[in-house]
Motif scaffolding. Structure first.
Motif, PDB file in Angstrom:
ATOM      1  N   MET A   1      17.261   4.951  15.938  1.00  0.00           N
ATOM      2  CA  MET A   1      16.052   5.596  15.434  1.00  0.00           C
ATOM      3  C   MET A   1      15.872   5.349  13.931  1.00  0.00           C
ATOM      4  N   ILE A   2      16.988   5.244  13.193  1.00  0.00           N
ATOM      5  CA  ILE A   2      16.894   5.036  11.742  1.00  0.00           C
ATOM      6  C   ILE A   2      16.205   3.714  11.416  1.00  0.00           C
ATOM      7  N   PRO A   3      16.508   2.590  12.102  1.00  0.00           N
ATOM      8  CA  PRO A   3      15.760   1.363  11.831  1.00  0.00           C
ATOM      9  C   PRO A   3      14.272   1.513  12.063  1.00  0.00           C
ATOM     10  N   VAL A   4      13.885   2.284  13.088  1.00  0.00           N
ATOM     11  CA  VAL A   4      12.470   2.527  13.339  1.00  0.00           C
ATOM     12  C   VAL A   4      11.842   3.263  12.165  1.00  0.00           C
ATOM     13  N   LEU A   5      12.536   4.291  11.660  1.00  0.00           N
ATOM     14  CA  LEU A   5      12.021   5.055  10.528  1.00  0.00           C
ATOM     15  C   LEU A   5      11.942   4.194   9.272  1.00  0.00           C
ATOM     16  N   ALA A   6      12.902   3.281   9.094  1.00  0.00           N
ATOM     17  CA  ALA A   6      12.876   2.401   7.930  1.00  0.00           C
ATOM     18  C   ALA A   6      11.648   1.501   7.943  1.00  0.00           C
ATOM     19  N   VAL A   7      11.351   0.931   9.106  1.00  0.00           N
ATOM     20  CA  VAL A   7      10.183   0.055   9.221  1.00  0.00           C
ATOM     21  C   VAL A   7       8.897   0.861   9.075  1.00  0.00           C
ATOM     22  N   LEU A   8       8.876   2.072   9.634  1.00  0.00           N
ATOM     23  CA  LEU A   8       7.692   2.920   9.487  1.00  0.00           C
ATOM     24  C   LEU A   8       7.466   3.304   8.023  1.00  0.00           C
ATOM     25  N   ALA A   9       8.549   3.611   7.298  1.00  0.00           N
ATOM     26  CA  ALA A   9       8.417   3.935   5.873  1.00  0.00           C
ATOM     27  C   ALA A   9       7.869   2.741   5.112  1.00  0.00           C
ATOM     28  N   ALA A  10       8.335   1.545   5.458  1.00  0.00           N
ATOM     29  CA  ALA A  10       7.811   0.340   4.824  1.00  0.00           C
ATOM     30  C   ALA A  10       6.324   0.185   5.107  1.00  0.00           C
ATOM     31  N   ALA A  11       5.916   0.471   6.327  1.00  0.00           N
ATOM     32  CA  ALA A  11       4.511   0.342   6.697  1.00  0.00           C
ATOM     33  C   ALA A  11       3.638   1.327   5.932  1.00  0.00           C
ATOM     34  N   VAL A  12       4.158   2.544   5.708  1.00  0.00           N
ATOM     35  CA  VAL A  12       3.406   3.528   4.926  1.00  0.00           C
ATOM     36  C   VAL A  12       3.201   3.018   3.503  1.00  0.00           C
ATOM     37  N   LEU A  13       4.243   2.420   2.921  1.00  0.00           N
ATOM     38  CA  LEU A  13       4.104   1.852   1.581  1.00  0.00           C
ATOM     39  C   LEU A  13       3.100   0.698   1.593  1.00  0.00           C
ATOM     40  N   PHE A  14       3.168  -0.151   2.622  1.00  0.00           N
ATOM     41  CA  PHE A  14       2.176  -1.222   2.751  1.00  0.00           C
ATOM     42  C   PHE A  14       0.762  -0.638   2.773  1.00  0.00           C
ATOM     43  N   GLY A  15       0.614   0.496   3.454  1.00  0.00           N
ATOM     44  CA  GLY A  15      -0.696   1.090   3.642  1.00  0.00           C
ATOM     45  C   GLY A  15      -1.334   1.631   2.381  1.00  0.00           C
ATOM     46  N   THR A  16      -0.552   1.771   1.323  1.00  0.00           N
ATOM     47  CA  THR A  16      -1.115   2.250   0.060  1.00  0.00           C
ATOM     48  C   THR A  16      -1.750   1.130  -0.755  1.00  0.00           C
ATOM     49  N   THR A  17      -1.594  -0.105  -0.333  1.00  0.00           N
ATOM     50  CA  THR A  17      -2.065  -1.248  -1.120  1.00  0.00           C
ATOM     51  C   THR A  17      -3.561  -1.200  -1.376  1.00  0.00           C
ATOM     52  N   GLY A  18      -4.347  -0.993  -0.319  1.00  0.00           N
ATOM     53  CA  GLY A  18      -5.802  -1.002  -0.479  1.00  0.00           C
ATOM     54  C   GLY A  18      -6.295   0.100  -1.387  1.00  0.00           C
ATOM     55  N   THR A  19      -5.742   1.305  -1.215  1.00  0.00           N
ATOM     56  CA  THR A  19      -6.152   2.424  -2.063  1.00  0.00           C
ATOM     57  C   THR A  19      -5.778   2.184  -3.513  1.00  0.00           C
ATOM     58  N   ALA A  20      -4.568   1.680  -3.746  1.00  0.00           N
ATOM     59  CA  ALA A  20      -4.138   1.398  -5.115  1.00  0.00           C
ATOM     60  C   ALA A  20      -5.047   0.369  -5.769  1.00  0.00           C
ATOM     61  N   GLN A  21      -5.398  -0.678  -5.024  1.00  0.00           N
ATOM     62  CA  GLN A  21      -6.274  -1.705  -5.579  1.00  0.00           C
ATOM     63  C   GLN A  21      -7.669  -1.145  -5.861  1.00  0.00           C
ATOM     64  N   ALA A  22      -8.159  -0.256  -4.978  1.00  0.00           N
ATOM     65  CA  ALA A  22      -9.480   0.339  -5.187  1.00  0.00           C
ATOM     66  C   ALA A  22      -9.522   1.190  -6.443  1.00  0.00           C
ATOM     67  N   LEU A  23      -8.377   1.756  -6.826  1.00  0.00           N
ATOM     68  CA  LEU A  23      -8.305   2.585  -8.023  1.00  0.00           C
ATOM     69  C   LEU A  23      -7.932   1.777  -9.261  1.00  0.00           C
ATOM     70  N   GLY A  24      -7.826   0.456  -9.102  1.00  0.00           N
ATOM     71  CA  GLY A  24      -7.433  -0.413 -10.205  1.00  0.00           C
ATOM     72  C   GLY A  24      -8.521  -0.595 -11.244  1.00  0.00           C
ATOM     73  N   PRO A  25      -8.205  -1.253 -12.358  1.00  0.00           N
ATOM     74  CA  PRO A  25      -9.156  -1.418 -13.466  1.00  0.00           C
ATOM     75  C   PRO A  25     -10.228  -2.444 -13.165  1.00  0.00           C
ATOM     76  N   ASP A  26     -11.318  -2.383 -13.924  1.00  0.00           N
ATOM     77  CA  ASP A  26     -12.367  -3.389 -13.816  1.00  0.00           C
ATOM     78  C   ASP A  26     -11.810  -4.742 -14.244  1.00  0.00           C
ATOM     79  N   GLY A  27     -12.285  -5.779 -13.614  1.00  0.00           N
ATOM     80  CA  GLY A  27     -11.836  -7.123 -13.956  1.00  0.00           C
ATOM     81  C   GLY A  27     -10.734  -7.649 -13.069  1.00  0.00           C
ATOM     82  N   SER A  28     -10.100  -6.752 -12.314  1.00  0.00           N
ATOM     83  CA  SER A  28      -9.056  -7.214 -11.393  1.00  0.00           C
ATOM     84  C   SER A  28      -9.716  -7.779 -10.144  1.00  0.00           C
ATOM     85  N   THR A  29      -9.204  -8.889  -9.685  1.00  0.00           N
ATOM     86  CA  THR A  29      -9.723  -9.540  -8.482  1.00  0.00           C
ATOM     87  C   THR A  29      -8.627  -9.557  -7.416  1.00  0.00           C
TER      88      THR A  29
END
Length: 305
Positions: A1-29
């Protein structure tokens, strides 16, 4: 079960990418953000992975040799991680973030399972098939919700499918390396180093002026350290006890996380169809987590928790 939780935790971190980029500064592409993410995150992942991996290899009775095949597989993981960035951003730019994201992530587990079957002639488990079917239905509902009247752009679809294929290839390449006795940290470190080199080669062709802004530096550090260095270390560690197909399906928690953050942080609204899609997607992940098990092959090494 721990490997499953590790991969799920990684996926949650992956899932923050779009939101972080949306909150980024002007000029970033998308391209410049991807380059910064690769250089910072890939370098950190290389330092962490290769450093810990060295200790792992020293404890092995017969550490693996760096053969041409092993070097080629390590190079493939780095190139595929780097290739994922522009292909993913092409898909989101041409088809929209919602459609591009779910096509890329929805295709990854299917392509990973097919590639794994082609390489090993071992069909994925029934649990994987059922969970992937549920997850694919959820992804399809999200695509219908986000496609709009014009639908997805053909070139955008190709880009998203290419991103999914890149993910499937490096997941299977990592699996082959670990089957040959390489510890997961060395595998992750090699992937990070290769992707950082690819990112550095692309840096002269992108505008990175936004990094001078305080929020630009914060964005790049989060995307690099959290969504690559930490996330891929967790993902690769979990992959050692899971099939590539199972791990790829578990990472469908990424669009689930992205959808929740979009509502709570960015103030986006979800239609009834999108909500149903997220629920079905979550059901597939729960099913897979409940029935996940280690590969049938014996472990070539042990990893301390």
């Amino acid at each position: 079960m721990i490997p499953v939780l590790a991969v799920l935790a990684a996926a949650v971190l992956f899932g923050t990418t779009g939101t972080a980029q949306a909150l980024g500064p002007d000029g970033s592409t998308p391209l410049s953000v991807g380059v910064a993410r690769l250089v910072i995150g890939g370098t950190a992942l290389a330092v962490i992975g290769l450093g810990i991996g060295r200790g792992q290899r020293m404890r092995q009775a017969a550490p693996p040799r760096l053969t041409r095949r092993a070097f080629a597989l390590m190079a493939i993981t780095g190139v595929c991680l780097a290739a994922y960035q522009p292909l993913f951003f092409l898909g989101t730019a041409r088809s929209g973030v919602a459609v591009g994201t779910v096509i890329a992530l929805g295709s990854a587990p299917v392509l990973a399972g097919l590639l794994e079957w082609a390489l090993t002639r071992r069909l994925p488990s029934r649990a994987w098939m059922a969970a992937t079917a549920l997850a694919t239905i959820g992804v399809a509902l999200l695509v219908v919700n986000g496609g709009g009247s014009d639908g997805a752009d053909p070139l955008g679809i190709m880009g998203s499918l290419g991103a999914g294929a890149s993910f499937a290839v490096f997941a299977n390449a990592q699996r082959r390396l670990m089957d040959a006795g390489w510890d997961p940290f060395t595998v992750a470190g090699a992937m990070g180093g290769g992707s950082a080199i690819c990112g550095a080669c692309a840096a002269p062709f992108t505008d990175l002026g936004w990094l001078a802004a305080p929020d630009g530096l914060t964005l790049s550090l989060w995307l690099g350290l959290a969504t690559i260095a930490v996330a891929y270390t967790l993902f690769t560690w979990g992959l050692q006890r899971l099939t590539a197909a199972t791990a790829a399906t578990l990472t469908l928690a990424e669009p689930l996380t992205a959808g929740v953050l979009g509502v709570l942080v960015l103030g986006e609204t979800l239609t009834d169809t999108a909500i149903v899609g997220l629920v079905v997607l979550a059901a597939g992940l729960v099913l897979l987590a409940a029935f996940s098990r280690a590969p049938r092959d014996p472990e070539p090494y042990a990893v301390e928790a």
